[in-house]
Design an enzyme around this catalytic site. Sequence first.
Site, PDB file in Angstrom:
ATOM      1  N   GLY A 144      -6.225  15.750  10.174  1.00 21.00           N
ATOM      2  CA  GLY A 144      -5.782  16.708  11.174  1.00 21.00           C
ATOM      3  C   GLY A 144      -4.684  17.623  10.643  1.00 21.00           C
ATOM      4  CB  SER A 145      -2.043  19.473  12.464  1.00 23.68           C
ATOM      5  OG  SER A 145      -2.933  20.127  13.339  1.00 23.68           O
ATOM      6  CB  THR A 146      -0.586  15.536   8.479  1.00 29.69           C
ATOM      7  OG1 THR A 146      -1.884  14.946   8.439  1.00 29.69           O
ATOM      8  CG2 THR A 146       0.232  14.912   9.592  1.00 29.69           C
ATOM      9  CG  PHE A 147      -5.378  18.584   4.884  1.00 29.61           C
ATOM     10  CD1 PHE A 147      -5.318  17.626   3.884  1.00 29.61           C
ATOM     11  CD2 PHE A 147      -6.043  19.772   4.627  1.00 29.61           C
ATOM     12  CE1 PHE A 147      -5.911  17.843   2.648  1.00 29.61           C
ATOM     13  CE2 PHE A 147      -6.645  20.003   3.401  1.00 29.61           C
ATOM     14  CZ  PHE A 147      -6.577  19.036   2.397  1.00 29.61           C
ATOM     15  CE  LYS A 148      -3.227  23.019  11.742  1.00 25.62           C
ATOM     16  NZ  LYS A 148      -2.800  23.205  13.151  1.00 25.62           N
TER      17      LYS A 148
END
Length: 583
Positions: free
Chosen positions: A304-308
């Site tokens: 999810g958004s931690t991969f941003k």
Amino acid sequence: MLNIKTYHKKKIVVVFTLCFGVLIFLVGRLGYLMLFQSDYYSQKAQELHERERDIKAARGKIIDATGKVLATNKTVCTISVIHSQLKEPDKVVEVLSKELGLSEEKVRKRVEKVTSIERVMTNVEKEVGDRIREYDLAGVKIDEDFKRYYPLDDLASKVLGFTGSDNQGIVGLEVQYEDVLKGDDGQILTMTDARGVELPDAGEGRLEPVAGNDLYISLDSNIQKYIEQEALKVKEQKSADSVSVIVMRPSNGEILGMTNVPEFNLNEPFTLNVDSSSMSDKEKQDALNQMWRNGCINDTYEPGSTFKIITAAAGLEEGVVSLNDQFSCPGFKIVEDRRIHCHKRAGHGAETFLQGAMNSCNPVFIEVGLRLGVDNYFKYFEQFGLMDKTGIDLPGEAGTIMHKKENVGEVELATISFGQSFQITPIQLAATAASIVNGGKRITPHFGVEVRDQDNALVEVCQYPVGDQIISEETSKTMQYILENVVDGGSGKNAYIEGYHIGGKTATSQTLPRSANKYISSFVGFAPMDDPQVLVLLIINNPQGVYYGGTIAAPVVKEIFSNILPYLGVERDPVTEAESETN
């Protein structure tokens, strides 16, 4: 008559010649055996009269960063019987059955088995072995042995692992460092007569065992206890399936803590930590395998958004985006024939890239991913080490599950850019994020620090591959600035601690199948952001009720930082009265 005598004389000569020939052959054979094969048959005769019993070597200890022993040895006994030496078999059966808690039928089967030595039971408590020794039963042997013992029971169980009945490692660090820890077994040699009875005056020879070396690891038991407590607390509060936490030094990859609750009792590793009364044998074995599983390295998930963090670092490094680039978020972005929504359906409106990162805005990161393009995105996947395993010193690490490059179109690229439609391990996310904020140097996560012998002399300093520079120091500094802003007023504000420079990123990802409406809430944080000394990654699997990472995961990481930063000697900045009133 003369012919008959001549005939018998010839027969006598033939028989005599044959006998003489056989005699010469036997004398020659005997001389050959005595002169040329004497050593071989002497050895055979020696072996015939020798009986060997192994003496297990003491396994090396596992010692944490504070000097606390996490794995050591406990003295136990192995009870055996020598059939040829038994004088009172019925009494032996009675005593062993009573003292060992075994059925008479089972003990009698072992006692009556005609073998040179038959093992009745291993890992018998020393007190029990001493009681059996006092009976002074002929043919019963009590040898002292070692059993693995874990003083802190379930602490870091899925990291440490455990050993089997043969004292060999099965999972975790115990099996990864088997060659370091195992030592060399010794032997007891006794002489027997032709019937296999030990000769009382012959004495016994001993080959003393050599103890294994001690393994010193980076895990800190105080930090480990605390993260396990916090993980259990949030698991119960949110009725989650499981909770995982990793605490790591971003500068060198040393892991200070790793937990996947619920843990299990290392001293009783075959006892399930769930109700197993209605399970079949196969179900019990499957449950055991799942209980021993280290989700931080064995399992993959959509980050999810931690991969941003990765998308932002690649975009900045490639020069396709800068902090002040302008974007517009109406609440969605159309890519080919797909409408991909932002988590804020009403949209964020006009925003810079920095604001988009603080808002965790999907359309902004989709645009950055599209600007990079498939070739560049996969180039950075390779450059960041995401397509390889991290090389952590634990067995069973899973690899990244990613689309084939030729199958990635704009829609796939869009979803990858905000951490969906592929899977990585938690340890891979932690290692890559750490490498992005530590100045851009790829690190290898690890536990092993050094190996010492029983006299505490240094045997080996554990070495790990020196990673490549995956991004420039300038890009790394920019990422530190972005992530600090995410916590200081952005989607990660619930992790803010006054006086500390904390950076981080929230995430809320939906598991497959999407129709199941199950979510993973997570947060990855760093502190202090201007010189990251510690990383914390928290993953809550299938929380009930509110499931947003910024709402339920960030506060837990805040609690962890509040306790471990002072413990690690990270001081707060002095806070002025004006700043205090503002916050």
